[in-house]
Scaffold this active site. Structure first.
Site, PDB file in Angstrom:
ATOM      1  N   HIS A   1       0.692  -1.257   0.133  1.00  0.00           N
ATOM      2  CA  HIS A   1      -0.056   0.117   0.068  1.00  0.00           C
ATOM      3  C   HIS A   1       0.726   1.302  -0.003  1.00  0.00           C
ATOM      4  O   HIS A   1       0.411   2.347  -0.124  1.00  0.00           O
ATOM      5  CB  HIS A   1      -0.946  -0.156   1.077  1.00  0.00           C
ATOM      6  CG  HIS A   1      -0.140  -0.170   2.533  1.00  0.00           C
ATOM      7  ND1 HIS A   1      -0.094  -1.322   2.694  1.00  0.00           N
ATOM      8  CD2 HIS A   1      -0.249   0.669   3.383  1.00  0.00           C
ATOM      9  CE1 HIS A   1       0.827  -1.257   4.217  1.00  0.00           C
ATOM     10  NE2 HIS A   1       0.393   0.160   4.499  1.00  0.00           N
TER      11      HIS A   1
ATOM     12  N   GLY B   1       0.452  -6.372  -1.812  1.00  0.00           N
ATOM     13  CA  GLY B   1      -0.743  -5.649  -1.407  1.00  0.00           C
ATOM     14  C   GLY B   1      -1.655  -6.427  -0.410  1.00  0.00           C
ATOM     15  O   GLY B   1      -2.260  -6.025   0.383  1.00  0.00           O
TER      16      GLY B   1
ATOM     17  N   LEU C   1       1.359   2.325  13.762  1.00  0.00           N
ATOM     18  CA  LEU C   1      -0.056   2.429  13.436  1.00  0.00           C
ATOM     19  C   LEU C   1      -0.611   1.586  12.327  1.00  0.00           C
ATOM     20  O   LEU C   1       0.046   1.691  11.259  1.00  0.00           O
ATOM     21  CB  LEU C   1      -0.577   3.951  13.490  1.00  0.00           C
ATOM     22  CG  LEU C   1      -0.315   4.961  14.336  1.00  0.00           C
ATOM     23  CD1 LEU C   1      -0.502   6.445  13.903  1.00  0.00           C
ATOM     24  CD2 LEU C   1      -1.402   4.474  15.429  1.00  0.00           C
TER      25      LEU C   1
ATOM     26  N   ARG D   1       0.590 -40.318  -8.732  1.00  0.00           N
ATOM     27  CA  ARG D   1       1.686 -39.559  -7.905  1.00  0.00           C
ATOM     28  C   ARG D   1       3.084 -40.047  -8.141  1.00  0.00           C
ATOM     29  O   ARG D   1       4.231 -39.307  -8.106  1.00  0.00           O
ATOM     30  CB  ARG D   1       1.440 -39.452  -6.298  1.00  0.00           C
ATOM     31  CG  ARG D   1       1.320 -40.801  -5.516  1.00  0.00           C
ATOM     32  CD  ARG D   1       1.106 -40.796  -4.107  1.00  0.00           C
ATOM     33  NE  ARG D   1       0.981 -41.961  -3.711  1.00  0.00           N
ATOM     34  CZ  ARG D   1       1.347 -42.421  -2.251  1.00  0.00           C
ATOM     35  NH1 ARG D   1       1.684 -41.546  -1.605  1.00  0.00           N
ATOM     36  NH2 ARG D   1       0.935 -43.521  -1.850  1.00  0.00           N
TER      37      ARG D   1
ATOM     38  N   GLU E   1       2.972 -24.136   3.886  1.00  0.00           N
ATOM     39  CA  GLU E   1       2.809 -24.324   2.550  1.00  0.00           C
ATOM     40  C   GLU E   1       2.627 -23.013   1.836  1.00  0.00           C
ATOM     41  O   GLU E   1       2.936 -22.750   0.784  1.00  0.00           O
ATOM     42  CB  GLU E   1       1.170 -24.831   2.346  1.00  0.00           C
ATOM     43  CG  GLU E   1       1.168 -26.365   2.774  1.00  0.00           C
ATOM     44  CD  GLU E   1       1.134 -26.721   4.447  1.00  0.00           C
ATOM     45  OE1 GLU E   1       0.851 -25.727   5.147  1.00  0.00           O
ATOM     46  OE2 GLU E   1       1.114 -27.780   4.625  1.00  0.00           O
TER      47      GLU E   1
ATOM     48  N   GLN F   1      -7.620 -35.056   5.239  1.00  0.00           N
ATOM     49  CA  GLN F   1      -6.589 -35.154   4.175  1.00  0.00           C
ATOM     50  C   GLN F   1      -7.162 -35.392   2.838  1.00  0.00           C
ATOM     51  O   GLN F   1      -6.074 -35.387   1.972  1.00  0.00           O
ATOM     52  CB  GLN F   1      -5.556 -36.431   4.462  1.00  0.00           C
ATOM     53  CG  GLN F   1      -5.475 -36.605   5.887  1.00  0.00           C
ATOM     54  CD  GLN F   1      -4.427 -35.825   6.840  1.00  0.00           C
ATOM     55  OE1 GLN F   1      -3.538 -35.835   6.161  1.00  0.00           O
ATOM     56  NE2 GLN F   1      -5.053 -35.334   7.743  1.00  0.00           N
TER      57      GLN F   1
END
Lengths: 623, 623
Positions: free
Chosen positions: A77, A123, A187, A316, A364, A425
Site C-alpha cells: 500500500h 498488497g 499505527l 503420484r 505451505e 487429508q
C-alpha cells in the site's frame, strides 16, 4: 523546483532532502489520485532514500540484469513511495507519477509487474518477505550470484504467520544476502499495532528465529546508512532492521496520528510546503556488478517414463518420475515440497537432482511463495504437497496470478479415494480453488502415462498450473505414445448409438468405463470422456458429445461446486442449446473407509454412475 | 489382562504402566486397521498418561459440562493415542478401539466431532493451537470459567505460520490457562525436523512471543507431572512445554528410527510383548468443578436497522449496523476482525459491545480459528475481513466444515467494484471458495435492508455461513419489511413477454436493472432475478424463469469459475431440459480505475449486459 544529480557519496543533508522529496511526491501522487496511502509512505521515506541512493545496486534500464539487487515492497500500500523512488531514479517521469491509480496507468494502487521493476505483486500483507526468501534462495543455491534481496515490511504485517514461516526458512538457510527492513510506524489501518514502538519485541522474535537484528531510528539517515552496511557485511544470518518511524512523518497534521491510514492529506499544498516544497533530486543508483547468468539449461532430449498398459501405477508415482526426467532434460526445473515428498513423490526428484530440490517443511505459504520468488528469477518451479493443504496457500496462489507468475503446483491425495485417512487429508475443494484463479491451468490425469505427459506440458505453460494426483495405484489405460494437449480430452468409448455421455477425470475414469460396460450389457450405449484438462476445457468435444448423445452425466471425486461438473458448463455458456445434465460428486462429509467403500459411499462409483445414467436416458429426474 | 482402577494420586510406576498401555493400544488399533500412526502416538504416550490421570478435569459423561477442561490433539494423526486414552478413561470399549479407521466407526483416521469428546476436527497440522487460543479466549473473556485448555502439538507442525499467529495472540492476551505440550520427537513424516531435539530452539521462539517455557524429558513421568503443575500455576502467560521424546518409544524396531511414519508396526505381537503386554488400567479422570454456564442470552426483540428506499448505503455499513443490533438482542453473538474493522464496519459492534469484540490484527488464520474455538464453546461468531484475505484462511474454513462448526464469515470489498485499490484487494475468488465448502451457506446481498436481514438469517444457520459485502454505497431497493429467506431469490422485474432472464447478485443487480430498462426501450422484455442466496440456490424460481423465458444470462463481479454462473447450474442438473445460457464475469486481470470504469472494463456493467442480452434473444452465439 531544483534538479540535482546525487551520487552514492551524497551528504547527510542531501539524503534527508531526498527523503523529503519522496514524501512530497507521495503526497502529490495520492492527492492527484484522490486516494492512496501517503502517510504509510512518509514513515518509510528516509529508509527508501538511503537504500536507493547508497545501497541498492540496480540497473533500471535492464531490470532483467542477473546481478541486480531485488527490492520487494511487502507493504504494497506504500506504493506512492515506490513510485516516488522510481521518479528519483529517473525511471518514470513526474507526469507519469501523477497518473497514480488512474485507469490505464502502470502505477496501480498496489504495485504489480505491469511495471518492469516490480517482479511480484504485493498488497496482501505478509507476502513480500516469503517471496523474498524464494529470491534469496535462488540467488544463493541456483543463480550463485551475490545479489542482495531487500524487503520492506510494515510492522502490522508481522502478525501474519507467513512472516514467521519466512523467518524460519531464512534463518535455517543462513540467507545473509537477505535484508528485511521493518518500518515500525506503530499505527496499523484501524489503530495502534500490538507492540507499538517496542522495537525490542520485534527484534526478540527475529533473533529467536536465527536472524541478526538492528534497531534504529528510521528517520536518522546516518543510522539507516550504518544499519544497511552492517546488514550487508553480516555473514551467516539474514538481518532484520527494526526502524522506529512515525506514520505521516514531516506533516504535523497527520504525523503519528490515528485516522489517517489510506487517505490523501486534507491540505496537500500546505503539507508540501511543510516538507520543503517540490524538489527534483535525481539519484544515480549504483549499477550491479557484471555477472554471468548461470541458467544452464541442459535441453537434452526429454525421456519421459513410459508405463505398460494394464500396469497398476499411482499417478503420484508418475509425477515423481516424470518430474525427475524433466529435471534431467532441463536445468531450469526446480522442485519444492512441504515435508511430504515421500507421499507426493517429489523425493524422486530430490534424489536425482538434490541441488535443485528445496524442502520447506510444513509451511505451505512459504512453499508457494518460494516458488513465486524462484519463478521471478527465471526458474521453473514445481511445488507439491497434499491437494488439501494447498488451500493453506490460497492467498499466495491468488496473488501469484496477479504477479503473472509461472508456477506449477501439484496436489496429491485427491478426493475420497485416499481412503482411511479421512476428510482432513482429502482434497475436495482444490479444483474449485484452482479453477477460480485468474489465467490458471487445471489438469487431473487418470493414469501414469497421461500424468507424465502433463507434467511436461506444464513446463512452458504461462500462469499458475495445477496438477492433481491420486494416492492409490490405478490401471494404465493409455499407451506411452499418446499425447495429451492442454485443453484437450479423450473420448474413451463411443458409438453412433450412444444415448448419453459420461464425463469423468482422474479417479472416476475407471468407474465411468466400468459403468459404461454395465450399461452396454443392458443395451444402453454410453460415450465416455476423460476430461483431463479441467481448465481450459475441451469445448468442441463436449459440444459434439452433447449434440450426438443429448445428455451429459459428470462424475467427480470433488465437492459438487466448482469442479468438473461446473467446468463442463464452460462449453455451453455461449447461448447455444444446452444438453440435459446430471452430476455426481461428493456431497456428504466422508469418514474413514477403504478407497472402494469411499467411492461407493460418496455415490461416485460405477454402480452410482450406472444408476444415474439409467434415469437420464429415460428422461427421468435424477435425484 | 489386568484391570486396575487408577486415581489421580497414582504412583510413578502406575503412570508409566498407563503410558505403556496407551502405546500398546495404539499399536493394536493401527494393527487392526492396517494403517495409521502408531509411532507418532507412542512418542506422546507418557505425556497423555500424566495429563489424563493427574491434570485433566473432564466429565466424559457430560462433554458439554461448562467446567470441563478442553483438550485438542493438534497432531491429529496421533489419533490412536487419543482413542487409547478414551478407552483408559472408560469412554470407549476395547472392541470399539479396534474399529479404528473402519467404515462407520467413530474412530476416524484423524479425530472429528463424530466423537462427543472431540470439539474440533484436526489433521491439518498447525490448526489445533489457534483453535485452542479461541477456546481459551472464550473461557477468559466470555465464559468467565477457569477451565484449562490443553493442546498437544508435534514439533513438525511448529513450521506452520498459524502456530506463530496463535503464539502471538496467546502471549498478547496473557492466556495463562492455555498450555501447549509439544511432543518433540525429532522426526517428521519424511525425515528429521529442522531443529531435531534442540528444545532450546523451540523454547527461544515461544519465549520471544511472551510465553513461559518448560523443557523436559517427555518420557519422565515425574518431570511431566511437575511441568503440568508449573503450567497450571503460571500466572499472566501461556505455557509451552517442550518435551523431548522418541518416536516409536518403547519398541526397539521403530524407536527413534526414520521410515516408520504413518504405518502399522511390522510385528505388532512382538511389539506388544516388548511393551509389557496388554493391560486394562482404568483412569478415574478428575471431574470439573461445579460452575454455572454464563451464556446469558438476552433474546430481546431484534430491531434491525431500516433503510429508506433510494438512500445510498454500502452493504458493509449495513453489516456493521445489523450485527450491532443482533448483538444487542442476543448475548451470545460475538464479533471478530482482522485489523480492518474500520473497513468491514465490525467497528460498529466493537463500540457497542466491546466485551464481545475480538481484534486479531492481520492474522486471518487465527481469526477464523478463534471463531471456530468460540463456536465450539457455544458462542455465535461473526468474523470479518476483506473477502480477498479470507482466502488466507481457506484451510481453516475447510477444516471448520469437517468440525461441523457453526461459524459466520464476512468478506467485504468484493469484486472489481472496489475501484482504485487494484486486484490484490479485490475478492474475486471468494464465492468459488465458499461454495465448495461442505454444507456452507453463501449469501451476497445487493442492498442495505437485504444485508441486515441476511445477517440475522445467518445467526442460527448451521455450518459455515458466508456473507459478501461491498465497499461503495448502493441504492436501497428493498423496503425494510421485505424478508429474504436463505435459499430464496427476488424477481425484481418480470412480465409475460420476457424473452430472457438476467440473473445478478450484489454489485451487478443495479446494472442488471439498468440493462433491463435499456432493453425495454428496444422492445426486449427481460426478467431480472436477484440471486442473493448463492448457496443454496433458488432452484424453483430459476426453473420457472427458464421455462418462461427460454434463456438465462448471469452476470457477476467475480471470476467466471465457481461463482454465480456456476451456482445457477445447480437448478439444472437433475436431467430436465436446460435453458440456453450465457454468462458475464471478470475474466481479465483488473488494474486500478474508478468503480464504474472497473465494471465497464470487466464487461459486467449495464451496457455489457444489454449487449449480451441482445445476442442471446436472437439465438446468436454470445462471444
Amino acid at each position: 523546483m531544483t534538479t540535482l544529480g546525487l551520487t552514492h557519496d551524497m551528504t547527510v543533508q542531501e539524503l534527508s532532502d531526498l527523503g523529503q522529496q519522496l514524501r512530497v511526491d507521495s503526497v502529490r501522487a495520492a492527492d492527484a489520485a484522490g486516494s492512496g496511502h501517503p502517510t504509510s509512505s512518509m514513515s518509510a521515506a528516509d529508509l527508501m532514500a538511503v537504500l536507493l541512493a547508497r545501497h541498492l545496486h540496480y540497473d533500471f534500464d535492464r531490470p532483467e540484469h542477473p546481478g541486480n539487487d531485488r527490492f520487494i515492497l511487502s507493504k504494497g500500500h506504500a506504493s506512492p513511495l515506490l513510485y516516488a523512488a522510481y521518479k528519483a531514479a529517473g525511471a518514470i517521469s513526474d507526469p507519469e507519477l501523477l497518473t497514480f491509480r488512474k485507469a490505464g496507468s502502470r502505477l496501480e494502487g498496489h504495485p504489480t509487474p505491469r511495471l518492469p521493476w516490480v517482479e511480484v505483486a504485493t498488497g496482501s500483507l505478509g507476502q513480500g518477505l516469503p517471496v523474498a526468501v524464494g529470491e534469496a534462495l535462488a540467488g544463493k543455491r541456483l543463480d550463485h550470484v551475490d545479489y542482495r534481496v531487500w524487503a520492506l515490511c510494515g510492522d502490522s504485517e508481522l502478525a501474519e504467520g507467513s512472516i514467521w514461516e519466512a523467518a524460519e526458512a531464512a534463518g535455517y538457510e543462513h540467507l545473509d544476502h537477505l535484508t528485511l527492513i521493518v518500518d515500525v510506524n506503530r499505527l496499523g489501518q484501524r489503530g495502534p499495532t500490538r507492540h507499538g514502538h517496542d522495537l525490542d519485541a520485534h527484534a526478540r522474535r527475529f533473533a529467536a528465529f536465527g536472524w541478526h537484528t538492528i534497531e534504529i531510528d528510521g528517520h536518522d539517515v546516518d543510522a539507516i546508512d550504518l544499519a544497511f552496511a552492517e546488514a550487508a557485511s553480516t555473514a551467516g544470518q539474514p538481518t532484520a532492521i527494526l526502524a522506529r518511524t512515525l506514520k505521516g512523518k514531516g506533516v504535523a497534521a497527520v504525523e503519528n496520528r490515528e485516522g489517517w491510514h489510506g487517505k490523501p492529506l486534507a491540505d496537500a499544498a500546505e503539507a508540501i510546503d511543510e516538507l520543503g516544497g517540490i524538489r527534483d533530486l535525481r539519484v544515480s543508483v549504483q549499477p550491479p556488478p557484471a555477472v554471468r547468468a548461470l541458467h544452464v539449461v541442459r535441453d537434452g532430449h526429454l525421456e519421459l517414463p513410459a508405463y505398460e498398459r494394464g500396469a497398476k501405477v499411482a499417478t503420484r508415482d508418475a509425477y515423481g518420475e516424470a518430474l525427475t526426467a524433466l529435471g534431467t532434460a532441463r536445468g531450469d526445473v526446480v522442485a519444492l515440497d512441504g515435508e511430504v515428498g515421500d507421499s507426493t513423490r517429489t523425493e524422486f526428484f530430490a534424489k536425482a537432482h538434490p541441488e535443485r530440490y528445496f524442502e520447506f517443511y510444513i509451511a505451505e505459504q512459504q512453499l508457494v511463495a518460494a516458488a513465486v520468488g524462484m519463478a521471478a528469477r527465471g526458474w521453473k518451479p514445481y511445488a507439491a504437497t497434499f491437494a488439501a493443504f494447498l488451500t493453506r496457500a490460497h492467498d499466495f496462489i491468488r496473488m501469484a496470478a496477479v504477479s503473472g507468475s509461472d508456477v506449477n503446483l501439484v496436489g496429491s491425495h485427491a478426493g475420497v479415494a485416499i481412503g482411511q485417512d479421512g476428510p482432513s487429508q482429502m482434497g475436495l475443494e482444490d479444483l474449485a480453488m484452482f479453477r477460480a484463479v485468474q489465467g490458471s491451468t487445471v489438469l487431473y490425469p487418470c493414469d501414469a502415462n497421461q500424468t507424465a505427459h502433463l507434467v511436461a506440458e506444464l513446463a512452458d505453460r504461462p500462469g499458475i498450473g495445477y496438477l492433481r494426483t491420486s494416492r492409490g495405484p490405478t490401471s494404465v489405460i493409455y499407451g506411452p505414445e499418446e499425447t495429451f494437449p492442454v485443453g484437450g480430452s479423450k473420448v474413451l468409448r463411443s458409438s453412433d448409438e450412444d444415448r448419453l455421455t459420461i464425463v469423468a477425470a482422474g479417479a472416476t475414469v475407471p468407474e465411468a468405463l466400468c459403468a459404461a460396460e454395465m450399461l452396454a450389457g443392458e443395451g444402453i450405449a454410453a460415450r465416455v470422456i476423460d476430461l483431463y484438462s479441467v481448465k481450459p476445457v475441451d469445448r468442441s468435444t463436449l459440444r459434439t458429445a452433447a449434440e450426438r448423445t443429448g445428455c451429459l452425466l459428470t462424475v467427480e471425486d470433488h465437492h459438487e461446486e466448482g469442479g468438473i461438473g461446473d467446468a463442463v458448463l464452460d462449453a455451453f455458456t455461449d447461448g447455444r442449446p444446452v444438453p440435459r445434465l446430471a452430476r455426481l460428486a461428493v456431497t456428504a462429509l466422508p469418514g474413514s473407509a477403504s478407497p472402494n467403500e469411499q467411492l461407493a459411499a460418496a455415490g461416485i462409483d460405477a454402480e452410482a454412475i450406472a444408476a444415474s445414467a439409467r434415469l437420464l436416458v429415460e428422461h427421468a429426474v435424477v435425484a
